[in-house]
Enzyme design. Structure first.
Site, PDB file in Angstrom:
ATOM      1  CG  MET A   1      -1.884  -1.194   1.204  1.00 42.01           C
ATOM      2  SD  MET A   1      -3.425  -0.868   2.044  1.00 42.01           S
ATOM      3  CE  MET A   1      -2.843  -0.582   3.704  1.00 42.01           C
TER       4      MET A   1
ATOM      5  CG  LEU B   1       7.157   1.530  -0.731  1.00 41.75           C
ATOM      6  CD1 LEU B   1       7.935   1.236  -2.020  1.00 41.75           C
ATOM      7  CD2 LEU B   1       6.244   0.362  -0.397  1.00 41.75           C
TER       8      LEU B   1
ATOM      9  CD  GLU C   1      15.782  -0.770   4.281  1.00 38.88           C
ATOM     10  OE1 GLU C   1      16.138  -1.942   4.120  1.00 38.88           O
ATOM     11  OE2 GLU C   1      15.919   0.092   3.417  1.00 38.88           O
TER      12      GLU C   1
ATOM     13  CG  HIS D   1       6.950  -1.918   2.182  1.00 38.89           C
ATOM     14  ND1 HIS D   1       6.838  -0.799   2.964  1.00 38.89           N
ATOM     15  CD2 HIS D   1       5.753  -2.537   2.254  1.00 38.89           C
ATOM     16  CE1 HIS D   1       5.618  -0.731   3.478  1.00 38.89           C
ATOM     17  NE2 HIS D   1       4.938  -1.778   3.059  1.00 38.89           N
TER      18      HIS D   1
HETATM   19  P1  AMP Z   1       1.534  -2.970   3.504  1.00 36.92           P
HETATM   20  O1  AMP Z   1       2.033  -1.941   2.539  1.00 36.92           O
HETATM   21  O2  AMP Z   1       1.637  -2.552   4.928  1.00 36.92           O
HETATM   22  O3  AMP Z   1       0.196  -3.523   3.122  1.00 36.92           O
HETATM   23  O4  AMP Z   1       2.553  -4.178   3.403  1.00 36.92           O
HETATM   24  C1  AMP Z   1       2.929  -4.725   2.162  1.00 36.92           C
HETATM   25  C2  AMP Z   1       3.739  -5.966   2.412  1.00 36.92           C
HETATM   26  O5  AMP Z   1       4.899  -5.628   3.160  1.00 36.92           O
HETATM   27  C3  AMP Z   1       2.966  -7.022   3.225  1.00 36.92           C
HETATM   28  O6  AMP Z   1       3.285  -8.317   2.721  1.00 36.92           O
HETATM   29  C4  AMP Z   1       3.540  -6.816   4.604  1.00 36.92           C
HETATM   30  O7  AMP Z   1       3.463  -7.986   5.412  1.00 36.92           O
HETATM   31  C5  AMP Z   1       4.971  -6.469   4.294  1.00 36.92           C
HETATM   32  N1  AMP Z   1       5.588  -5.781   5.430  1.00 36.92           N
HETATM   33  C6  AMP Z   1       5.119  -4.694   6.099  1.00 36.92           C
HETATM   34  N2  AMP Z   1       5.921  -4.390   7.146  1.00 36.92           N
HETATM   35  C7  AMP Z   1       6.918  -5.309   7.151  1.00 36.92           C
HETATM   36  C8  AMP Z   1       8.049  -5.549   7.991  1.00 36.92           C
HETATM   37  N3  AMP Z   1       8.328  -4.768   9.036  1.00 36.92           N
HETATM   38  N4  AMP Z   1       8.859  -6.594   7.680  1.00 36.92           N
HETATM   39  C9  AMP Z   1       8.595  -7.394   6.625  1.00 36.92           C
HETATM   40  N5  AMP Z   1       7.536  -7.221   5.788  1.00 36.92           N
HETATM   41  C10 AMP Z   1       6.715  -6.198   6.050  1.00 36.92           C
END
Ligand code: AMP
Length: 283
Positions: A30, A33, A35, A37
């Site tokens: 989403m 971004l 680290e 991501h």
């Molecule tokens: P989001 O943009 O928050 O929907 O996350 C996109 C992707 O990044 C999802 O697969 C999340 O699980 C992953 N993600 C978010 N935060 C982290 C993190 N701290 N460590 C690893 N992956 C993450």
């Protein structure tokens, strides 16, 4: 790096890569971004021939009272990070194309979607499963990369990909943390300095529980009490011990489990978890 706005253009781009014998790796996000991501993008970049990022703040996974409108949007920085990592394409669908007038189709994953985050966000996994299905249908990846930080989301997507024969490998990547242990999250931007300090109790409590697990503790109630005590300074949404695949609560650690927490810190709803496989059950 190619910027793509429509599903048909995205599909054509991926099909051309596949026709050339390349694998396509995909990282749905989403935006805003960080680290966490970046680690998913680097994994896709390293493992697949063509690496695609998507940035889409998905309205159907937010409830009416939630933070859709104020969710952080940092498009310029997101693009720069993707270029820096060497992504080949960014798919940035338009909300009106994703959900046109008359849109009526949703994906519901039973079982794993229950409990945990569903209790306070009943609409959430329906929105996630639907948007991930739509994104996978557009990008047609060989592999899609997700973060363990959203542990229930990973379980839901694994189940969905298997049940619907999606033919995509779901790769789960470890949680990336700040140096002091706080799990990275786009929502950390909501925290004041004082709240940021209080938010540390989520990871600290989970790490304390991990130490107890490593020392041989297998009793669920003892672990949950320990974590709850550690989180006294924040408003707990849930503290739960569940089977890592089914997401069903367990009262003893007998196989791979997830110890998961969610809490409100100021206006930010934060989640975190640890996974644990008892050595006596490993292999
Ligand atoms: P989001 O943009 O928050 O929907 O996350 C996109 C992707 O990044 C999802 O697969 C999340 O699980 C992953 N993600 C978010 N935060 C982290 C993190 N701290 N460590 C690893 N992956 C993450």
């Amino acid at each position: 790096m190619k910027l793509i706005h429509t599903a048909s253009e995205m599909r054509a781009w991926s099909l051309a890569r596949k026709a050339a014998g390349q694998t396509v790796g995909f990282v749905p996000t989403m935006g805003a971004l960080h680290e966490g991501h970046a680690s998913l993008m680097r994994a896709a970049r390293a493992r697949d021939d063509a690496a695609v990022l998507s940035v889409f703040v998905n309205p159907t996974q937010f409830g009416p009272e939630e933070d859709y409108d104020r969710y952080p949007r940092t498009w310029e920085a997101d693009q720069a990070m993707a270029v820096d990592i060497g992504m080949d394409a960014i798919y940035v669908p338009d909300a009106r194309e994703m959900y046109p007038e008359g849109y009526a189709t949703y994906v519901m994953v039973e079982g794993v979607s229950s409990g945990l985050c569903s209790r306070t966000r009943p609409h959430f996994f329906r929105g996630v499963a639907t948007v991930v299905t739509k994104l996978l249908n557009a990008v047609l990846p060989d592999r899609a990369y997700f973060g363990q930080k959203d542990g229930q989301q990973c379980a839901v997507i694994r189940r969905m990909a298997r049940d619907l024969d999606m033919g995509v490998e779901i790769v789960e990547m470890p949680t990336v943390r700040e140096p002091d242990g706080l799990a990275m999250s786009s929502r950390n931007k909501y925290l004041s300095a004082e709240e940021r300090k209080r938010a540390l109790c989520l990871s600290r409590s989970l790490f304390a529980a991990r130490a107890r697990l490593d020392a041989g503790e297998r009793d669920g109630a003892a672990l949950l009490d320990l974590v709850r005590e550690g989180m006294a300074g924040v408003t707990i949404d849930y503290v739960e011990l569940v089977d890592a695949d089914s997401m069903c609560p367990v009262d003893r650690v007998r196989g791979r489990v997830m110890l998961a927490v969610a809490a409100l810190v100021g206006n930010a709803r934060l989640i975190d978890n640890i996974m644990f496989t008892p050595p006596e059950c490993a292999g």
